[in-house]
Design a protein around this motif. Structure first.
Motif, mmCIF file in Angstrom:
data_model
loop_
_atom_site.group_PDB
_atom_site.id
_atom_site.type_symbol
_atom_site.label_atom_id
_atom_site.label_comp_id
_atom_site.label_asym_id
_atom_site.label_seq_id
_atom_site.Cartn_x
_atom_site.Cartn_y
_atom_site.Cartn_z
ATOM 1 N N LYS A 404 0.892 -1.031 0.072
ATOM 2 C CA LYS A 404 0.039 0.014 -0.005
ATOM 3 C C LYS A 404 0.897 1.252 -0.170
ATOM 4 C CE LYS A 404 -3.775 -2.300 0.449
ATOM 5 N NZ LYS A 404 -4.859 -2.067 -0.577
ATOM 6 N N ALA A 405 0.326 2.384 -0.260
ATOM 7 C CA ALA A 405 1.066 3.751 -0.438
ATOM 8 C C ALA A 405 1.288 4.032 1.142
ATOM 9 C CB ALA A 405 0.125 4.812 -0.981
ATOM 10 N N MET A 406 2.381 4.695 1.306
ATOM 11 C CA MET A 406 2.820 5.254 2.548
ATOM 12 C C MET A 406 2.270 6.655 2.526
ATOM 13 S SD MET A 406 6.970 4.359 3.860
ATOM 14 C CE MET A 406 6.972 3.554 5.539
ATOM 15 N N HIS A 407 2.001 7.103 3.867
ATOM 16 C CA HIS A 407 1.743 8.408 4.130
ATOM 17 C C HIS A 407 2.478 9.061 5.328
ATOM 18 C CE1 HIS A 407 -2.020 6.933 1.840
ATOM 19 N NE2 HIS A 407 -1.911 7.914 1.564
ATOM 20 N N GLY A 408 2.564 10.335 5.353
ATOM 21 C CA GLY A 408 3.313 11.077 6.365
ATOM 22 C C GLY A 408 2.938 12.678 6.218
ATOM 23 N N PHE A 409 3.465 13.395 7.172
ATOM 24 C CA PHE A 409 3.318 14.671 7.209
ATOM 25 C C PHE A 409 4.416 15.576 7.198
ATOM 26 C CE2 PHE A 409 -0.684 12.656 9.041
ATOM 27 C CZ PHE A 409 -1.816 13.278 8.407
ATOM 28 N N THR A 410 4.213 16.544 6.470
ATOM 29 C CA THR A 410 5.107 17.783 6.603
ATOM 30 C C THR A 410 5.265 18.584 7.955
ATOM 31 O OG1 THR A 410 3.738 19.533 5.626
ATOM 32 C CG2 THR A 410 5.030 18.278 4.083
ATOM 33 N N ASP A 411 6.343 19.417 8.096
ATOM 34 C CA ASP A 411 6.042 20.089 9.406
ATOM 35 C C ASP A 411 4.922 20.920 9.420
ATOM 36 O OD1 ASP A 411 6.819 21.968 7.408
ATOM 37 O OD2 ASP A 411 8.386 22.802 8.547
ATOM 38 N N ASN A 412 4.295 21.424 8.727
ATOM 39 C CA ASN A 412 3.091 22.231 8.691
ATOM 40 C C ASN A 412 1.872 21.471 8.052
ATOM 41 O OD1 ASN A 412 3.796 22.301 5.849
ATOM 42 N ND2 ASN A 412 3.014 24.234 5.253
ATOM 43 N N TYR A 413 1.889 20.178 8.347
ATOM 44 C CA TYR A 413 0.743 19.084 8.597
ATOM 45 C C TYR A 413 0.313 18.987 7.115
ATOM 46 C CZ TYR A 413 -2.476 16.382 11.292
ATOM 47 O OH TYR A 413 -3.122 15.222 11.847
ATOM 48 N N ILE A 414 0.795 19.014 6.051
ATOM 49 C CA ILE A 414 0.295 18.584 4.755
ATOM 50 C C ILE A 414 0.469 17.169 4.710
ATOM 51 C CG2 ILE A 414 0.745 18.641 2.363
ATOM 52 C CD1 ILE A 414 1.729 21.554 2.609
ATOM 53 N N ARG A 415 -0.353 16.378 4.480
ATOM 54 C CA ARG A 415 -0.492 14.937 4.102
ATOM 55 C C ARG A 415 0.197 14.572 2.785
ATOM 56 N NH1 ARG A 415 -4.237 10.300 3.245
ATOM 57 N NH2 ARG A 415 -3.918 8.774 4.457
ATOM 58 N N VAL A 416 1.294 13.695 2.880
ATOM 59 C CA VAL A 416 1.987 13.641 1.723
ATOM 60 C C VAL A 416 1.656 11.826 1.361
ATOM 61 C CG1 VAL A 416 4.294 13.133 0.728
ATOM 62 C CG2 VAL A 416 3.313 15.179 2.306
ATOM 63 N N GLU A 417 1.836 11.419 0.177
ATOM 64 C CA GLU A 417 1.623 10.033 -0.260
ATOM 65 C C GLU A 417 2.873 9.640 -0.936
ATOM 66 O OE1 GLU A 417 -2.299 8.568 -1.496
ATOM 67 O OE2 GLU A 417 -1.172 8.005 -3.648
ATOM 68 N N LEU A 418 3.293 8.371 -0.595
ATOM 69 C CA LEU A 418 4.480 7.625 -1.298
ATOM 70 C C LEU A 418 3.917 6.687 -1.786
ATOM 71 C CD1 LEU A 418 7.521 7.930 -1.915
ATOM 72 C CD2 LEU A 418 7.877 6.533 0.139
ATOM 73 N N SER A 419 4.268 6.513 -3.182
ATOM 74 C CA SER A 419 3.604 5.295 -4.005
ATOM 75 C C SER A 419 4.285 3.949 -3.569
ATOM 76 C CB SER A 419 4.009 5.439 -5.450
ATOM 77 O OG SER A 419 5.352 5.089 -5.629
#
Length: 454
Positions: A404-419
């Motif tokens: 599955k895709a991996m997710h995380g957050f930037t310092d200013n809480y933007i949700r980011v998706e890694l394939s």
């Protein structure tokens, strides 16, 4: 001394409703039981012990609590069932009357949950005492007598730890039952909280979220201040990120904003309850600020931290919110440079003074107003995310299911998706430099365009 032998090899099922604070507390209870030899029941396994941590912020929450209790009793026949949390505190008799419930603990008792559980489990209380006697011994407690503080610094299912820094509230807003459920504001010492944060760092924690009921009110018990707590935690080595879960606008000082803007570890991320953008409604709610103060705080944050993510709580359809008042709220929120709206339809709470306000909004109109604000929120969030497409950012990634895709957050809480093709197990709980690409398919995150791995 608690005898843990009776708990060895037992299996427990947990269910939590409500806020991050509840989830943090449940996680801590689970860790304590694990240390006593109790393991978590896997999906499909029958549990020997069920723990339900309840919420009572709305009528819907009450209903979900009852459903959860009945479901766990039904799915785990013969299990010892413990119910705690806000609904247990406010509706103790109703909870104890549910068939299958063995132990009901309110806000004053959950700090000693393991002790009460051990006593009931080992037979030092009769079955009737466990279900009803504990109710009368522990629950007939006035708000002013809820004084215990249950420490909690627990890791959720992701990468973040949740550190409970405060409990209770002194505000008594007209729509809210929280002070009756959790008592007045109280807190542990800064030194004890720093020690818990250091333990989390030693255990591999990278990010800590500060949780509580009204955390800006920190210090009532110890004579310290929230600002002093922030400065002390900022010095904890090993923790790269701190987030503040929610701060009342009247408790956000310019001093705090300026410090967070230049701090080592406090992120440009605020969550601020507004509840209404109408001064008329704010007065009816007995809130401690007006729209002018709220707008000033937003402007100050954005001036010091232009990239800050700002989430805002807003309640719709409360008593007294006429169409004109809602229009004022909508216009006010539209004018603010905020990122996301957390929209909650008003729910009647027994015993609150809001029930004396004559103007009532019907369910259909609440739904319509909620939809308008949710659409506005989506518009604001996407506009905020769009500003960072093509930019570089540091992302703290979270473990993903295989394939599955991996997710995380930037310092200013933007949700980011890694394939899935680029996701690797070693990225879990790791801060990685990325270039942000376009929106994901579901529009809830930005895709990673490029990775920089040291």
């Amino acid at each position: 001394m608690i005898d843990t032998s009776a708990f060895q090899g037992k299996k427990a099922a947990y269910f939590t409703l409500g806020c991050k604070l509840n989830f943090s507390e449940t996680s801590t209870f689970g860790k304590m039981l694990q240390d006593m030899g109790v393991c978590t029941a896997k999906k499909g396994e029958k549990a020997d012990l069920c723990l339900i941590n309840t919420c009572s912020v709305t009528e819907v929450a009450d209903h979900k609590c009852r459903q959860a209790i009945h479901r766990l009793v039904r799915n785990n026949p013969g299990a010892f069932v413990v119910v705690t949390g806000c609904y247990a505190q406010l509706e103790a008799e109703a909870v104890s009357a549910i068939d299958g419930v063995d132990l009901v603990l309110g806000s004053n008792e959950k700090a000693n949950l393991i002790q009460y559980l051990s006593e009931a489990w080992s037979g030092r209380l009769s079955a009737d005492d466990a279900a009803v006697g504990c109710l009368h011994r522990f629950h007939k407690v006035k708000t002013k007598d809820i004084k215990t503080f249950a420490p909690s610094c627990s890791r959720g299912n992701r990468t973040r730890y949740f550190l409970k820094v405060q409990d209770g509230c002194d505000y008594f807003c007209t729509y809210c039952t929280i002070p009756y459920a959790r008592g007045f504001s109280r807190n542990p010492t800064i030194a004890s909280l720093v020690a818990q944060a250091e333990e989390a760092a030693q255990a591999g924690g990278r990010e800590i979220v500060l949780t509580g009921v009204n955390i800006g009110d920190f210090g009532k018990t110890t004579g310290e201040t929230f600002f002093e707590l922030v400065k002390a935690l900022d010095g904890v080595q090993g923790i790269g990120r701190f987030r503040i879960s929610s701060l009342e606008p009247d408790l956000i000082s310019d001093e705090l904003i300026d410090y967070c803007a230049s701090s080592r570890a406090f992120m440009p991320h605020f969550h601020i309850p507004l509840q209404s953008g109408s001064d008329t409604v704010l007065r009816l709610m007995h809130r401690h600020y007006d729209t002018a103060l709220f707008a000033d705080k937003i402007a100050k944050i954005k001036s010091s931290m232009p990239d800050a993510f700002i989430g805002v709580d807003v309640m719709v359809g409360c008593r007294g919110e006429t169409p004109e008042c809602f229009d004022e709220t909508y216009s006010f929120l539209k004018s603010l440079d905020v990122t996301q709206l957390h929209v909650f339809p008003y729910s009647e709470r027994p015993g609150t003074s809001a029930l004396s306000i004559p103007y009532i909004v019907d369910a259909a109109e609440k739904k319509r107003r909620s939809k308008l604000l949710l659409d506005l929120s989506e518009e604001k969030t996407r506009a905020f995310y769009s500003r960072y497409i093509g930019c570089e950012a540091d992302v703290l990634f979270e473990k993903a299911p295989r394939g599955k895709a991996m997710h995380g957050f930037t310092d200013n809480y933007i949700r980011v998706e890694l394939s899935p093709a680029d996701a690797k197990p070693e990225y879990d709980n790791t801060i990685v430099r990325v270039r942000l690409g376009d929106f994901s398919i579901d529009k809830t995150s930005l895709k990673v365009e490029r990775l920089w791995i040291e």
